[in-house]
Motif scaffolding. Sequence first.
Motif, PDB file in Angstrom:
ATOM      1  N   ALA A   2       0.842  -1.188   0.000  1.00 56.74           N
ATOM      2  CA  ALA A   2       0.000   0.000   0.000  1.00 56.74           C
ATOM      3  C   ALA A   2       0.876   1.237   0.000  1.00 56.74           C
ATOM      4  O   ALA A   2       2.089   1.156   0.180  1.00 56.74           O
ATOM      5  CB  ALA A   2      -0.915   0.000   1.226  1.00 56.74           C
ATOM      6  N   LEU A   3       0.260   2.393  -0.222  1.00 56.24           N
ATOM      7  CA  LEU A   3       0.986   3.660  -0.216  1.00 56.24           C
ATOM      8  C   LEU A   3       0.896   4.285   1.157  1.00 56.24           C
ATOM      9  O   LEU A   3      -0.131   4.238   1.822  1.00 56.24           O
ATOM     10  CB  LEU A   3       0.407   4.617  -1.257  1.00 56.24           C
ATOM     11  CG  LEU A   3       0.510   4.160  -2.720  1.00 56.24           C
ATOM     12  CD1 LEU A   3      -0.101   5.218  -3.612  1.00 56.24           C
ATOM     13  CD2 LEU A   3       1.937   3.880  -3.120  1.00 56.24           C
ATOM     14  N   ASP A   4       2.018   4.900   1.592  1.00 60.78           N
ATOM     15  CA  ASP A   4       1.961   5.591   2.868  1.00 60.78           C
ATOM     16  C   ASP A   4       1.325   6.965   2.659  1.00 60.78           C
ATOM     17  O   ASP A   4       0.873   7.307   1.580  1.00 60.78           O
ATOM     18  CB  ASP A   4       3.364   5.697   3.491  1.00 60.78           C
ATOM     19  CG  ASP A   4       4.283   6.634   2.740  1.00 60.78           C
ATOM     20  OD1 ASP A   4       3.785   7.339   1.846  1.00 60.78           O
ATOM     21  OD2 ASP A   4       5.480   6.655   3.054  1.00 60.78           O
ATOM     22  N   PRO A   9       5.378   3.599  -1.358  1.00 61.25           N
ATOM     23  CA  PRO A   9       4.880   2.270  -1.034  1.00 61.25           C
ATOM     24  C   PRO A   9       5.454   1.759   0.278  1.00 61.25           C
ATOM     25  O   PRO A   9       6.604   2.017   0.614  1.00 61.25           O
ATOM     26  CB  PRO A   9       5.354   1.423  -2.210  1.00 61.25           C
ATOM     27  CG  PRO A   9       6.551   2.135  -2.740  1.00 61.25           C
ATOM     28  CD  PRO A   9       6.277   3.592  -2.518  1.00 61.25           C
ATOM     29  N   ILE A  10       4.642   1.033   1.046  1.00 60.23           N
ATOM     30  CA  ILE A  10       5.109   0.350   2.237  1.00 60.23           C
ATOM     31  C   ILE A  10       4.722  -1.114   2.099  1.00 60.23           C
ATOM     32  O   ILE A  10       3.719  -1.457   1.468  1.00 60.23           O
ATOM     33  CB  ILE A  10       4.503   0.946   3.530  1.00 60.23           C
ATOM     34  CG1 ILE A  10       2.979   0.794   3.545  1.00 60.23           C
ATOM     35  CG2 ILE A  10       4.914   2.383   3.734  1.00 60.23           C
ATOM     36  CD1 ILE A  10       2.350   1.165   4.861  1.00 60.23           C
ATOM     37  N   ASP A  11       5.506  -1.975   2.659  1.00 60.83           N
ATOM     38  CA  ASP A  11       5.257  -3.403   2.577  1.00 60.83           C
ATOM     39  C   ASP A  11       4.286  -3.792   3.691  1.00 60.83           C
ATOM     40  O   ASP A  11       4.696  -4.054   4.819  1.00 60.83           O
ATOM     41  CB  ASP A  11       6.577  -4.162   2.708  1.00 60.83           C
ATOM     42  CG  ASP A  11       6.390  -5.654   2.496  1.00 60.83           C
ATOM     43  OD1 ASP A  11       5.261  -6.073   2.167  1.00 60.83           O
ATOM     44  OD2 ASP A  11       7.373  -6.395   2.668  1.00 60.83           O
ATOM     45  N   THR A  12       2.995  -3.807   3.367  1.00 64.97           N
ATOM     46  CA  THR A  12       1.979  -4.106   4.384  1.00 64.97           C
ATOM     47  C   THR A  12       2.115  -5.526   4.934  1.00 64.97           C
ATOM     48  O   THR A  12       1.707  -5.795   6.066  1.00 64.97           O
ATOM     49  CB  THR A  12       0.573  -3.928   3.791  1.00 64.97           C
ATOM     50  OG1 THR A  12       0.458  -4.735   2.604  1.00 64.97           O
ATOM     51  CG2 THR A  12       0.326  -2.473   3.426  1.00 64.97           C
ATOM     52  N   ALA A  13       2.699  -6.438   4.153  1.00 65.28           N
ATOM     53  CA  ALA A  13       2.806  -7.834   4.599  1.00 65.28           C
ATOM     54  C   ALA A  13       3.714  -7.992   5.809  1.00 65.28           C
ATOM     55  O   ALA A  13       3.645  -9.005   6.509  1.00 65.28           O
ATOM     56  CB  ALA A  13       3.324  -8.698   3.443  1.00 65.28           C
ATOM     57  N   GLN A  14       4.538  -6.996   6.062  1.00 66.86           N
ATOM     58  CA  GLN A  14       5.447  -7.110   7.206  1.00 66.86           C
ATOM     59  C   GLN A  14       4.794  -6.653   8.512  1.00 66.86           C
ATOM     60  O   GLN A  14       5.390  -6.789   9.577  1.00 66.86           O
ATOM     61  CB  GLN A  14       6.713  -6.295   6.952  1.00 66.86           C
ATOM     62  CG  GLN A  14       6.495  -4.786   6.976  1.00 66.86           C
ATOM     63  CD  GLN A  14       7.775  -4.015   6.845  1.00 66.86           C
ATOM     64  OE1 GLN A  14       8.753  -4.303   7.529  1.00 66.86           O
ATOM     65  NE2 GLN A  14       7.787  -3.047   5.936  1.00 66.86           N
ATOM     66  N   TYR A  39      -2.145  -6.805   4.970  1.00 69.83           N
ATOM     67  CA  TYR A  39      -1.777  -6.906   6.379  1.00 69.83           C
ATOM     68  C   TYR A  39      -2.041  -8.313   6.909  1.00 69.83           C
ATOM     69  O   TYR A  39      -2.951  -9.016   6.450  1.00 69.83           O
ATOM     70  CB  TYR A  39      -2.580  -5.902   7.221  1.00 69.83           C
ATOM     71  CG  TYR A  39      -2.256  -4.457   6.929  1.00 69.83           C
ATOM     72  CD1 TYR A  39      -1.104  -3.863   7.411  1.00 69.83           C
ATOM     73  CD2 TYR A  39      -3.128  -3.685   6.160  1.00 69.83           C
ATOM     74  CE1 TYR A  39      -0.814  -2.529   7.134  1.00 69.83           C
ATOM     75  CE2 TYR A  39      -2.851  -2.354   5.882  1.00 69.83           C
ATOM     76  CZ  TYR A  39      -1.691  -1.781   6.371  1.00 69.83           C
ATOM     77  OH  TYR A  39      -1.414  -0.473   6.097  1.00 69.83           O
ATOM     78  N   ARG A  40      -1.273  -8.692   7.907  1.00 72.38           N
ATOM     79  CA  ARG A  40      -1.545  -9.922   8.644  1.00 72.38           C
ATOM     80  C   ARG A  40      -2.452  -9.551   9.810  1.00 72.38           C
ATOM     81  O   ARG A  40      -2.070  -8.745  10.664  1.00 72.38           O
ATOM     82  CB  ARG A  40      -0.239 -10.550   9.140  1.00 72.38           C
ATOM     83  CG  ARG A  40       0.635 -11.061   7.996  1.00 72.38           C
ATOM     84  CD  ARG A  40       1.961 -11.632   8.477  1.00 72.38           C
ATOM     85  NE  ARG A  40       2.901 -10.581   8.851  1.00 72.38           N
ATOM     86  CZ  ARG A  40       3.331 -10.334  10.067  1.00 72.38           C
ATOM     87  NH1 ARG A  40       2.868 -11.065  11.084  1.00 72.38           N
ATOM     88  NH2 ARG A  40       4.186  -9.372  10.301  1.00 72.38           N
ATOM     89  N   VAL A  41      -3.629 -10.139   9.853  1.00 72.45           N
ATOM     90  CA  VAL A  41      -4.656  -9.708  10.804  1.00 72.45           C
ATOM     91  C   VAL A  41      -5.092 -10.867  11.692  1.00 72.45           C
ATOM     92  O   VAL A  41      -5.288 -11.993  11.228  1.00 72.45           O
ATOM     93  CB  VAL A  41      -5.884  -9.132  10.070  1.00 72.45           C
ATOM     94  CG1 VAL A  41      -6.905  -8.601  11.079  1.00 72.45           C
ATOM     95  CG2 VAL A  41      -5.468  -8.033   9.109  1.00 72.45           C
ATOM     96  N   HIS A 136       5.922   4.487  14.181  1.00 68.99           N
ATOM     97  CA  HIS A 136       6.484   3.509  15.107  1.00 68.99           C
ATOM     98  C   HIS A 136       7.736   2.854  14.514  1.00 68.99           C
ATOM     99  O   HIS A 136       8.696   2.574  15.231  1.00 68.99           O
ATOM    100  CB  HIS A 136       5.440   2.443  15.434  1.00 68.99           C
ATOM    101  CG  HIS A 136       5.855   1.521  16.541  1.00 68.99           C
ATOM    102  ND1 HIS A 136       6.011   1.947  17.844  1.00 68.99           N
ATOM    103  CD2 HIS A 136       6.153   0.196  16.543  1.00 68.99           C
ATOM    104  CE1 HIS A 136       6.380   0.925  18.602  1.00 68.99           C
ATOM    105  NE2 HIS A 136       6.475  -0.152  17.834  1.00 68.99           N
ATOM    106  N   SER A 137       7.727   2.621  13.191  1.00 71.89           N
ATOM    107  CA  SER A 137       8.899   2.038  12.543  1.00 71.89           C
ATOM    108  C   SER A 137      10.095   2.974  12.657  1.00 71.89           C
ATOM    109  O   SER A 137      11.225   2.537  12.887  1.00 71.89           O
ATOM    110  CB  SER A 137       8.604   1.754  11.068  1.00 71.89           C
ATOM    111  OG  SER A 137       7.606   0.771  10.937  1.00 71.89           O
ATOM    112  N   GLY A 138       9.830   4.285  12.499  1.00 69.39           N
ATOM    113  CA  GLY A 138      10.905   5.264  12.662  1.00 69.39           C
ATOM    114  C   GLY A 138      11.447   5.276  14.073  1.00 69.39           C
ATOM    115  O   GLY A 138      12.651   5.383  14.299  1.00 69.39           O
ATOM    116  N   THR A 139      10.548   5.142  15.055  1.00 69.07           N
ATOM    117  CA  THR A 139      10.966   5.105  16.450  1.00 69.07           C
ATOM    118  C   THR A 139      11.801   3.870  16.730  1.00 69.07           C
ATOM    119  O   THR A 139      12.826   3.929  17.428  1.00 69.07           O
ATOM    120  CB  THR A 139       9.737   5.122  17.379  1.00 69.07           C
ATOM    121  OG1 THR A 139       8.966   6.291  17.114  1.00 69.07           O
ATOM    122  CG2 THR A 139      10.156   5.117  18.838  1.00 69.07           C
ATOM    123  N   ASP A 140      11.365   2.723  16.180  1.00 71.27           N
ATOM    124  CA  ASP A 140      12.133   1.492  16.351  1.00 71.27           C
ATOM    125  C   ASP A 140      13.511   1.606  15.731  1.00 71.27           C
ATOM    126  O   ASP A 140      14.512   1.150  16.302  1.00 71.27           O
ATOM    127  CB  ASP A 140      11.383   0.310  15.709  1.00 71.27           C
ATOM    128  CG  ASP A 140      10.321  -0.256  16.638  1.00 71.27           C
ATOM    129  OD1 ASP A 140      10.325   0.109  17.827  1.00 71.27           O
ATOM    130  OD2 ASP A 140       9.494  -1.063  16.171  1.00 71.27           O
TER     131      ASP A 140
END
Length: 251
Positions: A2-4, A9-14, A39-41, A136-140
Amino acid sequence: MALDVEGDPIDTAQYSILVVDDMEANRTMLARRLEKLGYRVASVDSGAAALAQIETRAPDLLLLDYMMPQMSGLEVLQRLRSGSPETADLPVIMVTARAEGETTVEALSAGADDYVTKPVDFDVLHARIRTQLIKHSGTDKLRRMNAVLDERMTLRNLTLADLEGELADEVRRRRELERELETGGGASAPAVPIAENELHAVLARISQRFDVLFNNVLAGNNPNLAQLAEIRALIAQAAHFAGMDAPSDAE
């Protein structure tokens, strides 16, 4: 994929998302639409089940219903924020049927990262999900970089400590060698006697004074008695250091 929020693009599967809602229809609708985006739901029907699953394996983001029986979403949120560092930082979007400002303030004050109201506008929800995941990814990433930096600083400090220890050992060895040389305990050239050093110094002064006197005589000047007396005194001093008697006037 998906698009941020900025169109990249961001890898939603992760990313994994946990949907918490006591209404099965709500859980099913959100899960299906999020899965279509990659997404994994996972979904649970109570706050207790959510806490149990998060303890086993925390998701990347939590969609949490505000109004639930037995344990409300607000209580779940409070437990998460007061728990381990992992759950304290877990992105949480509160889903509420109450649009009152008081409810929103209460959720945000308890530690919610964002909120959406029912009926859910999925495009708005997805935009907010992406925002929180990217944030959150940036924080990580920053946390990992800081951890690496801390590790490097620790290694640097250990290396400096080792070098300081080696330097201290070298200084200690050199001081011990100097003490050995001073006391004659080490193999070295014999020290020059103090008297001999002083004799050399006096002889140098005699030579200097004689050159001045000789140059004056060559220039047609009479010998300076004071200079002659000084030279004689220096000769006597040199004889003393050499272990000889000074020449007498009779000689």
